[in-house]
Design an enzyme around this catalytic site. Sequence first.
Site, PDB file in Angstrom:
ATOM      1  N   HIS A  50     -70.097  -3.039 -13.848  1.00 47.24           N
ATOM      2  CA  HIS A  50     -69.606  -1.830 -12.812  1.00 47.24           C
ATOM      3  C   HIS A  50     -70.457  -0.469 -12.975  1.00 47.24           C
ATOM      4  O   HIS A  50     -70.243   0.401 -12.570  1.00 47.24           O
ATOM      5  CB  HIS A  50     -68.195  -1.409 -13.265  1.00 47.24           C
ATOM      6  CG  HIS A  50     -67.246  -2.488 -12.891  1.00 47.24           C
ATOM      7  ND1 HIS A  50     -67.000  -2.819 -11.754  1.00 47.24           N
ATOM      8  CD2 HIS A  50     -66.507  -3.355 -13.658  1.00 47.24           C
ATOM      9  CE1 HIS A  50     -66.243  -3.630 -11.432  1.00 47.24           C
ATOM     10  NE2 HIS A  50     -65.824  -4.197 -12.778  1.00 47.24           N
ATOM     11  N   ASP A  89     -84.212 -12.590 -21.980  1.00 47.47           N
ATOM     12  CA  ASP A  89     -85.663 -12.220 -22.036  1.00 47.47           C
ATOM     13  C   ASP A  89     -86.151 -10.801 -22.487  1.00 47.47           C
ATOM     14  O   ASP A  89     -86.698 -10.521 -23.160  1.00 47.47           O
ATOM     15  CB  ASP A  89     -86.671 -12.524 -21.004  1.00 47.47           C
ATOM     16  CG  ASP A  89     -86.727 -14.048 -20.924  1.00 47.47           C
ATOM     17  OD1 ASP A  89     -86.334 -15.038 -21.739  1.00 47.47           O
ATOM     18  OD2 ASP A  89     -87.263 -14.652 -20.008  1.00 47.47           O
ATOM     19  N   GLU A 153     -59.264 -12.567 -16.794  1.00 43.28           N
ATOM     20  CA  GLU A 153     -59.103 -11.393 -15.866  1.00 43.28           C
ATOM     21  C   GLU A 153     -58.081 -11.431 -15.088  1.00 43.28           C
ATOM     22  O   GLU A 153     -57.654 -10.707 -14.103  1.00 43.28           O
ATOM     23  CB  GLU A 153     -60.337 -10.713 -15.106  1.00 43.28           C
ATOM     24  CG  GLU A 153     -61.527 -10.439 -16.387  1.00 43.28           C
ATOM     25  CD  GLU A 153     -62.692  -9.607 -15.771  1.00 43.28           C
ATOM     26  OE1 GLU A 153     -62.423  -8.464 -15.396  1.00 43.28           O
ATOM     27  OE2 GLU A 153     -63.635 -10.339 -15.522  1.00 43.28           O
ATOM     28  N   ASP A 179     -58.497  -5.940 -14.616  1.00 46.13           N
ATOM     29  CA  ASP A 179     -58.296  -6.639 -13.475  1.00 46.13           C
ATOM     30  C   ASP A 179     -57.216  -7.503 -13.700  1.00 46.13           C
ATOM     31  O   ASP A 179     -56.708  -7.914 -12.620  1.00 46.13           O
ATOM     32  CB  ASP A 179     -59.718  -7.572 -13.707  1.00 46.13           C
ATOM     33  CG  ASP A 179     -60.849  -6.952 -12.841  1.00 46.13           C
ATOM     34  OD1 ASP A 179     -60.836  -6.568 -11.503  1.00 46.13           O
ATOM     35  OD2 ASP A 179     -61.752  -6.646 -13.468  1.00 46.13           O
TER      36      ASP A 179
END
Length: 267
Positions: A50, A89, A153, A179
């Site tokens: 978000h 990575d 959620e 959510d």
Amino acid sequence: MTQTANRFHRWFAEPGPRPPLGTWLMSAAPSTAEAMGHCGFDFLVVDMEHVPIGVPETASILRAIAGTPAEPLIRLAWNDQVLVKRVMDAGGKTLMFPFIQTAEEARAAVSYTRYPPQGVRGVAAVHRGSQFGRAPDYLKTANDQVCVILQLETPEAVERLDEIAATPGVDALFLGPGDLSASMGRIGEIAHPEVQGLIAHAARAAARAGKPIGIVGPNPEMVGGFLGMGYTFAAVASDMAMMTGRAVEWLAALQGRVQAAEPAAAY
């Protein structure tokens, strides 16, 4: 050079006298992340879902947190194999996958974080995660360093908590109350009794499954209630919420003083 141990593994394996506490990073600013890392939080959530940040910005925030006592937790934008590879990575070791609904999705998430034969993570020799190739035996030890946290959620995900939690390689669960309330038809009503009831149910189910479970709340009072339900780690609010909340509070205090002083100043 040696790799630092993932403290989430220790927190989950050997619970201390209090649960690990963190906060969300919504500002996307390395300087703010560094400052919050010196405030005493156990962990900081780098939110790629978000917050408009990508992998390069995430790497910069990880560098800032690395100089503090806090442990970073990266909330991914989605359960995506390429994104997981790039974030790992870049130095990510504790990853939170949003909106996991099934055991199949849980297995896919775990596989993305592991090198073969345990998973499907792509192999590169020189990157930040391997200390640019200087970490000894990185390719052989990286699988043991990663920590996978899955977000539940929706009511359907909570209903499948047992099978999701039983997926090999899942270290912990994390309930997303925002959510969850929305999917229950109670958007923005985290404190509603129905939502709170399901939140408490999830904590009990995770305890029966023997799996740590975390949560986030908007203020210390609600987070304290979650911990009382049995949540084993938690985040409170965010850097932006704390900053704007304090700004509004202080501004209101000053405006009140100015208004109170105006009648006296008129004489």
